[in-house]
Design a protein around this motif. Sequence first.
Motif, mmCIF file in Angstrom:
data_model
loop_
_atom_site.group_PDB
_atom_site.id
_atom_site.type_symbol
_atom_site.label_atom_id
_atom_site.label_comp_id
_atom_site.label_asym_id
_atom_site.label_seq_id
_atom_site.Cartn_x
_atom_site.Cartn_y
_atom_site.Cartn_z
ATOM 1 N N THR A 72 0.870 -1.174 0.000
ATOM 2 C CA THR A 72 0.000 0.000 0.000
ATOM 3 C C THR A 72 0.913 1.231 0.000
ATOM 4 O O THR A 72 2.132 1.114 0.184
ATOM 5 C CB THR A 72 -0.878 0.052 1.263
ATOM 6 O OG1 THR A 72 -0.009 0.218 2.401
ATOM 7 C CG2 THR A 72 -1.695 -1.228 1.433
ATOM 8 N N ASP A 87 -2.929 2.919 -9.416
ATOM 9 C CA ASP A 87 -3.071 4.002 -8.442
ATOM 10 C C ASP A 87 -2.081 5.130 -8.774
ATOM 11 O O ASP A 87 -1.034 5.263 -8.154
ATOM 12 C CB ASP A 87 -2.822 3.443 -7.030
ATOM 13 C CG ASP A 87 -3.029 4.499 -5.956
ATOM 14 O OD1 ASP A 87 -3.413 5.640 -6.298
ATOM 15 O OD2 ASP A 87 -2.794 4.182 -4.774
ATOM 16 N N GLY A 100 -1.484 7.520 -5.953
ATOM 17 C CA GLY A 100 -0.593 6.902 -4.972
ATOM 18 C C GLY A 100 0.865 7.007 -5.387
ATOM 19 O O GLY A 100 1.749 7.194 -4.534
#
Length: 364
Positions: free
Chosen positions: A201, A228, A231
């Motif tokens: 993550t 992502d 991210g």
Amino acid sequence: MEITGVETYTLHLPIDRTVGDSRLAIDDMYPVVVEIETDEGYTGTGWMGSLGFAPDLLERFVDSQFTDLLVGRDPFATEAIRERLRTQTIYYGELGMSAWPRGAIDVALWDIKAQAAGQPLYKLLGGEDDSVQAYASSMDSHHELDELADLHGSFADQGFTAFKTKVGDKPASEEARRIKEIREAVGDDAEIFVDANQAWTVKEAISTVRELEPHGIGWVEEPISEFDHAGHERVAAAIEPPLATGEMVNRPEQFEHLLERGGMEVAQPDLIRAGGITGQTAVARLAATHNVPLATHFYYVLSAHVVSAAPTGWIVEYIPEYDVGPLLDPEPVVEDGRVHLPDEPGHGYRIDPDAKAEHLVTFD
Ligand SMILES: [Mg+2]
């Protein structure tokens, strides 16, 4: 010139031990080869580096969907052919598996174009350097701690000065211990890259990389999901080493989206997923407009041509466990941490007939 035939076949390259990364354990490599013949005697060669995932489907994809579209066409028409093949596969989803054969076909066409031009491919692409730096990239997730030093130390003995290790499947303290081991084996001046294959993550990426940083990290590759993009911006802003990514990215606008937001600080297009020589060169130009270095994924033999010609071309990925070199004629030259490009017209390689006979696999 006219394309007269397309031959597709699969070779089996066993790996002498199980290797892998944070997602995969691999025992076999299956290059799926595409050879395109012409009425002027040139044969172009491309290949897809399947790791055992449905090579039969890749082979049949070419035979059933593309061969009829290629025969009779001018191999110089790489842009027009690329677009025609793209529309042929839109029904299946333009990306993913259907992109692979299109990439290998594009490589074979560029091989023909460079042969016909009487030029090594890197020169036809505008390059000048006849060798490109390579890093030793190991699928070493399954190696025990005491094996790591031997493995990477042996790469250093061969002349490599840049190395990559897999991370993402162990606690941060254990990852740090492994990198310390490699650092001691390769010396303080060497580059050590780490590759998580999207395991973390955002928060895990940031906290783990901070634990690894004291051992000197040259780049952090695919820390989080390829999808992502926001991210990527957060991770890149938070960690010290450059964020490297791009091996799973297909389309130029996806590269552009990441590049313009600072989420791709080293560009790593995969030759086949990005669309062959045409696609990888387009990504190389995009990377250059953002002053981002190009460090191509996999396929060192072929991508070295693109890196040689790219304005920000830096380095290619040499994965010993997946090396197709023994299948090629001539065998590629990798010395002192550099891939030496052939002086022959084309990309310089064909499948060695003896290796083909020995490694050929057929499907029912
Ligand atoms: Mg990778």
